[in-house]
Design a protein around this motif. Structure first.
Motif, PDB file in Angstrom:
ATOM      1  N   TYR A 188       0.852  -1.179   0.000  1.00  0.00           N
ATOM      2  CA  TYR A 188       0.000   0.000   0.000  1.00  0.00           C
ATOM      3  C   TYR A 188       0.888   1.230   0.000  1.00  0.00           C
ATOM      4  N   SER A 190       1.294   5.617   0.166  1.00  0.00           N
ATOM      5  CA  SER A 190       0.778   6.947   0.492  1.00  0.00           C
ATOM      6  C   SER A 190       1.880   7.954   0.236  1.00  0.00           C
ATOM      7  N   PHE A 215       3.722  -1.314   3.724  1.00  0.00           N
ATOM      8  CA  PHE A 215       3.075  -0.001   3.658  1.00  0.00           C
ATOM      9  C   PHE A 215       4.172   1.035   3.431  1.00  0.00           C
ATOM     10  N   CYS A 256       0.724  -0.052  -6.837  1.00  0.00           N
ATOM     11  CA  CYS A 256       0.355  -0.409  -5.474  1.00  0.00           C
ATOM     12  C   CYS A 256      -0.995  -1.126  -5.439  1.00  0.00           C
ATOM     13  N   SER A 257      -1.282  -1.811  -4.346  1.00  0.00           N
ATOM     14  CA  SER A 257      -2.594  -2.431  -4.161  1.00  0.00           C
ATOM     15  C   SER A 257      -3.672  -1.374  -3.982  1.00  0.00           C
ATOM     16  N   ALA A 258      -3.328  -0.315  -3.252  1.00  0.00           N
ATOM     17  CA  ALA A 258      -4.240   0.815  -3.086  1.00  0.00           C
ATOM     18  C   ALA A 258      -3.427   2.019  -2.622  1.00  0.00           C
ATOM     19  N   LEU A 260      -3.395   5.220  -0.271  1.00  0.00           N
ATOM     20  CA  LEU A 260      -4.056   5.572   0.984  1.00  0.00           C
ATOM     21  C   LEU A 260      -3.853   7.047   1.313  1.00  0.00           C
ATOM     22  N   LEU A 311      -8.793  -3.799   4.898  1.00  0.00           N
ATOM     23  CA  LEU A 311      -8.340  -3.303   3.596  1.00  0.00           C
ATOM     24  C   LEU A 311      -8.777  -4.209   2.450  1.00  0.00           C
TER      25      LEU A 311
END
Length: 351
Positions: A188, A190, A215, A256-258, A260, A311
């Motif tokens: 993930y 950010s 992350f 990325c997977s998501a 954030l 998630l």
């Protein structure tokens, strides 16, 4: 016509949100104006002076950095009988002219900032909101906050939003994942400045619960500005990448997977928009008023105070919704709104 003179001190800084706003709107504004009708003044220490087709760029003044902004720059504006245009929160105290205040987090979330930083920006914003010819901001939410905290007439505030088309000029860096030790679709991501209001504790708590995933957080923290640093210990599967290049960021967003973005407070929030344009599979933002205003139904919302989010339960967002979201924002449209504002001021249609 009174000359419009852009405050170019932002060129001293690494490009993050407010500097990106200034750079992109000025570049689009340059395409829409007659040659020589707008000037950008820059401090003498600027090395890489931008070249525009129609905006004239001049170095002026003997002072540097902040002293330049509050002494040399307004003196030049005064000599030219002009109006200053300040796009990065700070406007010269003697003559704020037109100023873009991106957010008022120093008022809304004062606990996150050092007393010295908070006091300085309260002086700057207080002066600008009382004396500027016009105030610009980036969202209706931010406009309402400026009205709330500084008692400004709403009619004196124009909303000119951020956009994302700068990402179309940026390529991908296919070595980015190996550079940072990441595996495609198994992390993930950010990205933004590591301010306490960005709520990285939420990411840390999710990392602790999802030990099999990485992350990754890109950005840096200014410990002279933010009172308590990050305020928590990093779990072993959470990586602080520091500053990453635009090409690396775009690639990390895509793979990325998501993405954030669990922020507590924003005036707009460019990174999720960049992530969407970069091809992020899912973009997760805070369930707050401003995020709903900006992103509508094109993202996934989470409670930024809830540290027990699953998630893996995020729904898919349709390509149609994503396409509609991206169509809402354009640096060209924002520059056109700014130009109309400048023309109205020159014609005496605004106070």
């Amino acid at each position: 016509m009174r000359p419009i003179i852009i405050n170019g001190r932002f060129l001293l800084h690494r490009t993050t949100g407010v500097e990106r706003y200034a750079r992109e709107i000025i570049a689009e504004l340059d395409k829409a104006i007659p040659a020589g009708s707008i000037t950008m003044a820059v401090p003498p220490e600027i090395e890489n002076v931008p070249v525009y087709q129609n905006i004239k760029v001049i170095k002026t003044g003997k002072f540097k950095n902040r002293l330049w902004e509050h002494i040399s720059f307004p003196w030049y504006v005064h000599k030219q009988k002009g109006i200053s245009l300040n796009l990065c929160n700070v406007a010269p105290l003697p003559s704020p002219g037109i100023v873009c205040i991106h957010d008022v987090k120093i008022k809304a979330t004062p606990q996150y900032f050092s007393k010295k930083f908070r006091l300085w920006y309260e002086i700057l914003f207080g002066n600008a909101t009382k004396r500027a010819k016009k105030i610009i901001t980036v969202s209706e939410f931010s406009k309402s906050e400026i009205v709330k905290y500084f008692k400004v007439d709403p009619d004196n505030i124009t909303v000119i939003p951020n956009a994302w088309q700068h990402y179309e000029r940026i390529g991908y860096d296919e070595s980015a994942l190996s550079t940072y030790g990441l595996e495609k679709n198994n992390y993930y991501f950010s990205m933004c400045s590591l301010e306490p209001n960005k709520n990285f504790k939420w990411i840390a708590e999710e990392a602790r619960k999802n030990a099999d995933m990485t992350f990754a957080v890109a950005g840096s923290i200014n410990r002279n500005v933010f009172s308590e640093g990050l305020g928590f210990e990093l779990p072993p599967n959470m990586k602080l990448l520091g500053f990453v290049s635009d090409e690396e960021a775009k690639t990390l967003m895509r793979d990325c997977s998501a993405f954030l973005f669990p922020t507590f407070y924003e005036g707009f929030g460019i990174p999720p928009l960049e992530a969407i344009s970069a091809g992020a599979k899912q973009v997760v933002v805070s369930d707050t008023q401003v995020m709903h205003e900006i992103f509508g139904d094109g993202v996934i919302y989470v409670d930024p105070s809830n540290y027990n989010i699953e998630l893996s339960d995020f729904p898919e967002i349709s390509e149609t919704r994503i396409s509609e979201l991206l169509k809402k924002y354009s640096w060209k449209k924002s520059a056109e709104t700014l130009l109309k504002l400048l023309q109205n001021i020159d014609q005496g249609l605004d106070k």
